[in-house]
Write a protein that holds these residues in place. Structure first.
Motif, short mmCIF file in Angstrom:
data_model
loop_
_atom_site.label_atom_id
_atom_site.label_comp_id
_atom_site.label_asym_id
_atom_site.label_seq_id
_atom_site.Cartn_x
_atom_site.Cartn_y
_atom_site.Cartn_z
N UNK A 41 0.84 -1.21 0.00
CA UNK A 41 0.00 0.00 0.00
C UNK A 41 0.87 1.25 0.00
N UNK A 42 0.49 2.21 -0.84
CA UNK A 42 1.12 3.52 -0.89
C UNK A 42 0.06 4.58 -0.65
N UNK A 43 0.46 5.71 -0.07
CA UNK A 43 -0.47 6.79 0.24
C UNK A 43 -0.26 7.94 -0.74
N UNK A 44 -1.35 8.42 -1.30
CA UNK A 44 -1.33 9.59 -2.17
C UNK A 44 -2.21 10.64 -1.51
N UNK A 45 -1.60 11.77 -1.20
CA UNK A 45 -2.30 12.82 -0.45
C UNK A 45 -2.77 13.88 -1.44
N UNK A 46 -4.07 14.14 -1.40
CA UNK A 46 -4.67 15.13 -2.28
C UNK A 46 -4.96 16.38 -1.45
N UNK A 47 -4.41 17.50 -1.89
CA UNK A 47 -4.56 18.76 -1.16
C UNK A 47 -6.00 19.24 -1.17
N UNK A 52 -13.47 20.84 -1.54
CA UNK A 52 -13.29 19.58 -0.81
C UNK A 52 -12.20 19.71 0.24
N UNK A 53 -12.30 18.83 1.24
CA UNK A 53 -11.26 18.72 2.25
C UNK A 53 -10.09 17.94 1.67
N UNK A 54 -9.00 17.89 2.41
CA UNK A 54 -7.87 17.05 2.02
C UNK A 54 -8.35 15.60 1.98
N UNK A 55 -7.78 14.82 1.07
CA UNK A 55 -8.15 13.42 0.99
C UNK A 55 -6.90 12.55 1.00
N UNK A 56 -7.10 11.33 1.46
CA UNK A 56 -6.03 10.34 1.49
C UNK A 56 -6.46 9.19 0.59
N UNK A 75 -2.52 15.38 8.99
CA UNK A 75 -3.07 14.14 9.52
C UNK A 75 -2.75 12.99 8.57
N UNK A 76 -2.92 13.22 7.27
CA UNK A 76 -2.65 12.18 6.26
C UNK A 76 -1.19 11.77 6.29
N UNK A 77 -0.29 12.75 6.37
CA UNK A 77 1.14 12.43 6.42
C UNK A 77 1.49 11.65 7.69
#
Length: 110
Positions: A41-47, A52-56, A75-77
């Motif tokens: 699994x890898x995380x891609x953080x959308x600003x 919209x709010x930040x998304x993970x 929080x996502x990081x």
């Protein structure tokens, strides 16, 4: 007649946003379950945007993915670091081909 608060909505949102904003337990549980039950699994953080709010976005090795709104980019990081996931800024690196391949397989399957 009561007073009109032109900026009352914006003020309330700013006070509840950011790092202090609480995450829904169901959202955290879903993200943690995805990480625990998938490989690579890898995380891609959308600003956040104005709409919209930040998304993970979490993407597994086979392209399976899940996306959830989160309290903040920080929080996502922190979530990614806590689970040992590589984290990328989706606006900079884009999305991996395996995600598009997974979506195409799902569409063709019906």
């Amino acid at each position: 007649m009561g007073a009109v608060g032109w900026f009352s909505r914006k003020r309330g949102r700013a006070a509840g946003g950011g790092r202090e904003a609480a995450m829904e337990p169901a959202t955290v549980a879903h993200l943690e379950d995805f990480v625990a039950t998938r490989r690579g699994v890898e995380a891609f953080i959308e600003l956040p945007t104005t709409m919209t709010r930040a998304t993970l976005l979490l993407i597994a090795f086979d392209g399976e993915w899940t996306r959830r709104s989160v309290a903040s980019v920080e929080w996502a990081r922190h979530f990614a670091a806590r689970h040992g996931l590589p984290a990328y800024d989706a606006g900079v690196v884009g999305y991996p081909q395996r995600m598009r391949d997974y979506n195409a397989r799902r569409r063709s399957a019906g």
